[in-house]
Design an enzyme around this catalytic site. Sequence first.
Site, short mmCIF file in Angstrom:
data_model
loop_
_atom_site.label_atom_id
_atom_site.label_comp_id
_atom_site.label_asym_id
_atom_site.label_seq_id
_atom_site.Cartn_x
_atom_site.Cartn_y
_atom_site.Cartn_z
N GLY A 22 37.06 37.02 32.42
CA GLY A 22 36.27 36.01 31.70
C GLY A 22 35.26 36.62 30.73
N PHE A 24 43.53 41.47 34.96
CA PHE A 24 42.24 41.24 34.28
C PHE A 24 42.45 41.21 32.76
CE2 PHE A 24 39.12 42.99 37.75
CZ PHE A 24 39.37 41.87 38.51
N PRO A 25 43.45 40.47 32.26
CA PRO A 25 43.71 40.48 30.80
C PRO A 25 42.54 39.94 30.00
CG PRO A 25 44.94 38.71 31.86
CD PRO A 25 44.38 39.56 32.96
N LEU A 26 41.68 39.13 30.66
CA LEU A 26 40.50 38.60 29.97
C LEU A 26 39.23 39.26 30.47
CD1 LEU A 26 41.53 34.83 30.14
CD2 LEU A 26 41.77 36.38 28.20
N TYR A 40 45.95 37.07 48.67
CA TYR A 40 45.07 36.14 47.95
C TYR A 40 44.77 34.96 48.87
CZ TYR A 40 46.30 38.74 43.67
OH TYR A 40 46.49 39.72 42.73
N1 LIG Z 1 47.38 44.05 40.90
C1 LIG Z 1 46.12 43.93 41.16
O1 LIG Z 1 45.52 44.77 41.82
C2 LIG Z 1 45.38 42.74 40.63
C3 LIG Z 1 43.97 42.73 40.63
C4 LIG Z 1 43.33 41.62 40.10
C5 LIG Z 1 44.07 40.57 39.59
N2 LIG Z 1 45.43 40.59 39.62
C6 LIG Z 1 46.25 39.50 39.04
O2 LIG Z 1 45.89 39.36 37.70
C7 LIG Z 1 45.58 37.99 37.43
C8 LIG Z 1 44.61 37.93 36.30
O3 LIG Z 1 43.36 38.48 36.69
P1 LIG Z 1 42.09 37.56 36.89
O4 LIG Z 1 42.54 36.14 37.06
O5 LIG Z 1 41.26 38.08 37.97
O6 LIG Z 1 41.25 37.84 35.59
P2 LIG Z 1 41.37 37.36 34.07
O7 LIG Z 1 42.64 36.64 33.87
O8 LIG Z 1 41.02 38.50 33.22
O9 LIG Z 1 40.14 36.36 33.98
C9 LIG Z 1 40.01 35.22 34.78
C10 LIG Z 1 38.59 34.72 34.61
O10 LIG Z 1 38.40 34.30 33.28
C11 LIG Z 1 37.97 32.95 33.24
N3 LIG Z 1 38.74 32.33 32.17
C12 LIG Z 1 40.09 32.24 32.07
N4 LIG Z 1 40.45 31.63 30.93
C13 LIG Z 1 39.29 31.31 30.29
C14 LIG Z 1 39.01 30.65 29.07
N5 LIG Z 1 39.99 30.21 28.28
N6 LIG Z 1 37.70 30.49 28.72
C15 LIG Z 1 36.71 30.94 29.50
N7 LIG Z 1 36.92 31.58 30.69
C16 LIG Z 1 38.20 31.76 31.07
C17 LIG Z 1 38.30 32.36 34.58
O11 LIG Z 1 37.36 31.40 34.96
P3 LIG Z 1 37.80 29.83 35.12
O12 LIG Z 1 38.48 29.73 36.43
O13 LIG Z 1 36.50 29.12 35.06
O14 LIG Z 1 38.70 29.52 33.96
C18 LIG Z 1 38.23 33.57 35.49
O15 LIG Z 1 36.92 33.75 35.95
C19 LIG Z 1 45.09 37.48 38.78
O16 LIG Z 1 45.12 36.06 38.84
C20 LIG Z 1 46.03 38.15 39.72
O17 LIG Z 1 47.24 37.41 39.78
C21 LIG Z 1 46.08 41.68 40.12
#
Ligand SMILES: NC(=O)c1ccc[n+]([C@@H]2O[C@H](COP(=O)([O-])OP(=O)(O)OC[C@H]3O[C@@H](n4cnc5c(N)ncnc54)[C@H](OP(=O)(O)O)[C@@H]3O)[C@@H](O)[C@H]2O)c1
Length: 288
Positions: free
Chosen positions: A216, A211-213, A66
């Site tokens: 976004g 990608f729990p959300l 990252y």
């Molecule tokens: N193992 C793997 O291959 C892998 C792959 C991808 C990710 N990951 C891990 O999984 C974690 C979670 O995934 P992710 O962060 O990509 O996706 P996510 O948690 O599904 O979504 C994050 C996105 O949602 C937005 N968001 C978050 N809270 C919000 C809210 N309350 N209201 C509106 N928008 C909101 C964020 O934008 P803002 O910044 O504007 O809030 C960001 O763009 C990553 O941080 C990483 O640690 C692992």
Amino acid sequence: MTAPAATHSGTFLIGGELPVNRLGFGSMQLTGKGVWGEPEDPDAAVAVLRRAVELGVTLIDTADSYGPVVAESLIRQALHPYPDDLVIATKAGLTRQGPGKWTPVGRPAYLRQQCEMSLRHLGLERIGLFQLHRIDSEVPLEDQVGELKALQEEGKIAHIGLSEVSVQQLEAARRVAEIATVQNLYNLTNTSAEALLDHCSEAGIGFIPWFPLATGKLSAPGGPLDDISERTGHSPSQLALAWLLKRSPVMLPIPGTSSVAHLEENIAAAEIVLSDDDFAAVSAVAEG
Ligand SMILES: NC(=O)c1ccc[n+]([C@@H]2O[C@H](COP(=O)([O-])OP(=O)(O)OC[C@H]3O[C@@H](n4cnc5c(N)ncnc54)[C@H](OP(=O)(O)O)[C@@H]3O)[C@@H](O)[C@H]2O)c1
């Protein structure tokens, strides 16, 4: 004094012994665009990490790739010396060639190097959870997991995790080493890892949905949870997270955000107990 919000998500014991509050934080969004380079506002990223810990987050997910190195360095800058109860889950096994570009490399010497580098960048003597970011199809699985086992036996990592695996791959890895967690794509709109989740629930293996959300998409206005949100007074992202937490006791969501306001909204989901009817309504969105 009231307990910090994340404690309400309940505790999971990683590897049967390392406790974390189930609702954690993912640090991937704290880097530059395409998970490449420095963020535009590093002070804001540090503030998000510090607020996460204040809110009771004890599981922070990160990876060597990252940035690369950027997320781990921000975690150290924000939180070192670390609280005793903080578990930093990092990963190795994906190399970077530029923004949005990722290539698996699972050669044992490389995984070992990246473990050593993560120890250095995070300022840790031992990594709580070290995850194989991707299985490299060009390297025998036993060699990749075997190297993590060797690192564990040397005391450099406490527990081993996998990412993006099938049930068969998980079982093959478990024949080599004890696997404490898996991390696969899973959210309301993508439940393709359902069989793996059920398998983990039965085996007591932590399941970290990435990608729990839906990056976004589930939180944006006009999304599929709007009606239930209006009725319950919970925001769509809170509903998506509360649904995950109720889905299985081994579920460890790590929502990512670069905003303190979004973080506070997301972590407050730990305090929501969905009724069976509301759980069914959210599940219907998942199935629809
Ligand atoms: N193992 C793997 O291959 C892998 C792959 C991808 C990710 N990951 C891990 O999984 C974690 C979670 O995934 P992710 O962060 O990509 O996706 P996510 O948690 O599904 O979504 C994050 C996105 O949602 C937005 N968001 C978050 N809270 C919000 C809210 N309350 N209201 C509106 N928008 C909101 C964020 O934008 P803002 O910044 O504007 O809030 C960001 O763009 C990553 O941080 C990483 O640690 C692992």
